[in-house]
Design a protein around this motif. Structure first.
Motif, PDB file in Angstrom:
ATOM      1  N   ARG A   1      26.268 -24.885  22.677  1.00  0.00           N
ATOM      2  CA  ARG A   1      25.669 -24.374  21.437  1.00  0.00           C
ATOM      3  C   ARG A   1      24.238 -24.919  21.271  1.00  0.00           C
ATOM      4  O   ARG A   1      23.307 -24.190  20.852  1.00  0.00           O
ATOM      5  CB  ARG A   1      26.512 -24.786  20.227  1.00  0.00           C
ATOM      6  N   GLY A   2      24.082 -26.212  21.586  1.00  0.00           N
ATOM      7  CA  GLY A   2      22.748 -26.800  21.445  1.00  0.00           C
ATOM      8  C   GLY A   2      21.753 -26.175  22.408  1.00  0.00           C
ATOM      9  O   GLY A   2      20.588 -25.881  22.032  1.00  0.00           O
ATOM     10  N   ILE A   3      22.159 -25.941  23.656  1.00  0.00           N
ATOM     11  CA  ILE A   3      21.264 -25.337  24.654  1.00  0.00           C
ATOM     12  C   ILE A   3      20.937 -23.904  24.265  1.00  0.00           C
ATOM     13  O   ILE A   3      19.789 -23.433  24.406  1.00  0.00           O
ATOM     14  CB  ILE A   3      21.912 -25.401  26.053  1.00  0.00           C
ATOM     15  N   ALA A   4      21.947 -23.180  23.756  1.00  0.00           N
ATOM     16  CA  ALA A   4      21.719 -21.782  23.349  1.00  0.00           C
ATOM     17  C   ALA A   4      20.746 -21.692  22.170  1.00  0.00           C
ATOM     18  O   ALA A   4      20.020 -20.689  22.012  1.00  0.00           O
ATOM     19  CB  ALA A   4      23.042 -21.128  22.982  1.00  0.00           C
ATOM     20  N   ALA A   5      20.706 -22.719  21.342  1.00  0.00           N
ATOM     21  CA  ALA A   5      19.831 -22.718  20.168  1.00  0.00           C
ATOM     22  C   ALA A   5      18.390 -23.099  20.510  1.00  0.00           C
ATOM     23  O   ALA A   5      17.474 -22.912  19.678  1.00  0.00           O
ATOM     24  CB  ALA A   5      20.364 -23.667  19.113  1.00  0.00           C
ATOM     25  N   LEU A   6      18.129 -23.615  21.702  1.00  0.00           N
ATOM     26  CA  LEU A   6      16.774 -24.015  22.090  1.00  0.00           C
ATOM     27  C   LEU A   6      15.941 -22.795  22.474  1.00  0.00           C
ATOM     28  O   LEU A   6      16.428 -21.848  23.082  1.00  0.00           O
ATOM     29  CB  LEU A   6      16.830 -24.987  23.277  1.00  0.00           C
ATOM     30  N   SER A   7      14.675 -22.886  22.111  1.00  0.00           N
ATOM     31  CA  SER A   7      13.749 -21.845  22.552  1.00  0.00           C
ATOM     32  C   SER A   7      13.354 -22.113  24.003  1.00  0.00           C
ATOM     33  O   SER A   7      13.707 -23.147  24.571  1.00  0.00           O
ATOM     34  CB  SER A   7      12.495 -21.850  21.640  1.00  0.00           C
ATOM     35  N   GLU A   8      12.593 -21.190  24.565  1.00  0.00           N
ATOM     36  CA  GLU A   8      12.189 -21.365  25.963  1.00  0.00           C
ATOM     37  C   GLU A   8      11.312 -22.603  26.120  1.00  0.00           C
ATOM     38  O   GLU A   8      11.432 -23.341  27.101  1.00  0.00           O
ATOM     39  CB  GLU A   8      11.437 -20.116  26.431  1.00  0.00           C
ATOM     40  N   GLU A   9      10.433 -22.849  25.158  1.00  0.00           N
ATOM     41  CA  GLU A   9       9.549 -24.025  25.240  1.00  0.00           C
ATOM     42  C   GLU A   9      10.359 -25.318  25.109  1.00  0.00           C
ATOM     43  O   GLU A   9      10.110 -26.297  25.816  1.00  0.00           O
ATOM     44  CB  GLU A   9       8.486 -23.954  24.138  1.00  0.00           C
ATOM     45  N   GLU A  10      11.369 -25.293  24.201  1.00  0.00           N
ATOM     46  CA  GLU A  10      12.181 -26.488  23.992  1.00  0.00           C
ATOM     47  C   GLU A  10      13.052 -26.803  25.214  1.00  0.00           C
ATOM     48  O   GLU A  10      13.301 -27.975  25.524  1.00  0.00           O
ATOM     49  CB  GLU A  10      13.069 -26.309  22.751  1.00  0.00           C
ATOM     50  N   GLN A  11      13.493 -25.734  25.872  1.00  0.00           N
ATOM     51  CA  GLN A  11      14.312 -25.956  27.074  1.00  0.00           C
ATOM     52  C   GLN A  11      13.479 -26.590  28.190  1.00  0.00           C
ATOM     53  O   GLN A  11      14.025 -27.309  29.035  1.00  0.00           O
ATOM     54  CB  GLN A  11      14.910 -24.634  27.539  1.00  0.00           C
ATOM     55  N   LYS A  12      12.171 -26.343  28.201  1.00  0.00           N
ATOM     56  CA  LYS A  12      11.301 -26.928  29.215  1.00  0.00           C
ATOM     57  C   LYS A  12      10.884 -28.352  28.854  1.00  0.00           C
ATOM     58  O   LYS A  12      10.351 -29.076  29.691  1.00  0.00           O
ATOM     59  CB  LYS A  12      10.064 -26.064  29.397  1.00  0.00           C
ATOM     60  N   SER A  13      11.128 -28.730  27.641  1.00  0.00           N
ATOM     61  CA  SER A  13      10.772 -30.075  27.194  1.00  0.00           C
ATOM     62  C   SER A  13      11.738 -31.096  27.790  1.00  0.00           C
ATOM     63  O   SER A  13      12.834 -30.745  28.262  1.00  0.00           O
ATOM     64  CB  SER A  13      10.811 -30.155  25.663  1.00  0.00           C
ATOM     65  N   PRO A  14      11.323 -32.382  27.772  1.00  0.00           N
ATOM     66  CA  PRO A  14      12.226 -33.422  28.310  1.00  0.00           C
ATOM     67  C   PRO A  14      13.600 -33.425  27.631  1.00  0.00           C
ATOM     68  O   PRO A  14      14.625 -33.654  28.282  1.00  0.00           O
ATOM     69  CB  PRO A  14      11.472 -34.713  28.017  1.00  0.00           C
ATOM     70  N   THR A  15      13.644 -33.162  26.345  1.00  0.00           N
ATOM     71  CA  THR A  15      14.921 -33.146  25.628  1.00  0.00           C
ATOM     72  C   THR A  15      15.806 -32.002  26.120  1.00  0.00           C
ATOM     73  O   THR A  15      17.008 -32.196  26.401  1.00  0.00           O
ATOM     74  CB  THR A  15      14.702 -32.999  24.117  1.00  0.00           C
TER      75      THR A  15
END
Length: 213
Positions: free
Chosen positions: A124-138
């Motif tokens: 659920r957390g990964i699905a809620a991330l935007s493309e930029e957030e998924q590329k971030s260290p977090t």
């Protein structure tokens, strides 16, 4: 006073002579009878000794064979006892292996069931991330942990149940909603709300799905 044989009349002489002959004959017969009796007694004695010897031999043989039979019987009893002990030990090992396997499976299922909500939250957390957030260290860290969890599941024998687009199977799926859909066949899974998992051949959690009417 004994008469002289010469002074006896002729008739008395003949009678005396005949009497003496008969006495001699009786004496000879008695001797012969005693001789025959002695021979018979000796023969009976030899026969009895032979019979006693045969009887003794038979008893000795019986004693020897009796000991051998008793020894063979003891060997058979010990062999039978050994075989029964080995069979009991093998049964014990089989029961122990089954119990150990069952305990391990119960423990593994318990751990997997506790980890599934964590996996759900990662998804659920990964699905809620935007493309930029998924590329971030977090975002990258979350994806890495999620992949590690799924790899560990796979190594343990945990697999994801296929749901979307599959024919509804009450053994694998839990239908919580229905939808009228002319584009899909009846009883086909339209949407999956929560993933289902299997551990080896048993279902740990059914897939929560929507099914087309």
């Amino acid at each position: 006073m004994e008469k002289n044989i010469n002074d006896m009349p002729e008739e008395e002489k003949v009678e005396k002579s005949e009497t003496e002959e008969e006495t001699v004959e009786d004496t000879n017969e008695t001797v012969e009878t005693e001789k025959e009796t002695t021979e018979d007694t000796k023969e009976d004695k030899d026969k009895k000794e032979a019979e006693d010897k045969n009887s003794s031999d038979k008893k000795e043989k019986k004693k020897i064979f009796g000991k051998k039979d008793k020894k063979d019987q003891q060997i058979e009893e010990l062999t039978d006892k050994h075989q029964r002990l080995m069979a009991e030990f093998q049964n014990y090992r089989n029961r122990s292996e089954k119990e150990k396997s069952a305990m391990f499976e119960v423990g593994a299922r318990s751990i997997i069931e506790k980890l599934l909500p964590i996996v759900d939250n990662f998804e659920r957390g990964i699905a809620a991330l935007s493309e930029e957030e998924q590329k971030s260290p977090t975002g990258q860290g979350m994806n890495l942990i999620y992949k590690q969890l799924m790899t560990a599941f796979e190594e343990m024998g945990v697999t994801v149940i296929e749901a979307k687009g599959q024919q509804f199977d009450p053994e694998l799926h839990n239908a919580v909603m229905h939808e009228d859909n002319d584009e899909l066949e009846e009883n086909v899974v339209v949407e999956e709300f929560q993933k289902g998992y299997k551990y080896r051949d048993s279902v740990i959690r059914h897939s929560m799905v929507k099914v087309a009417n």
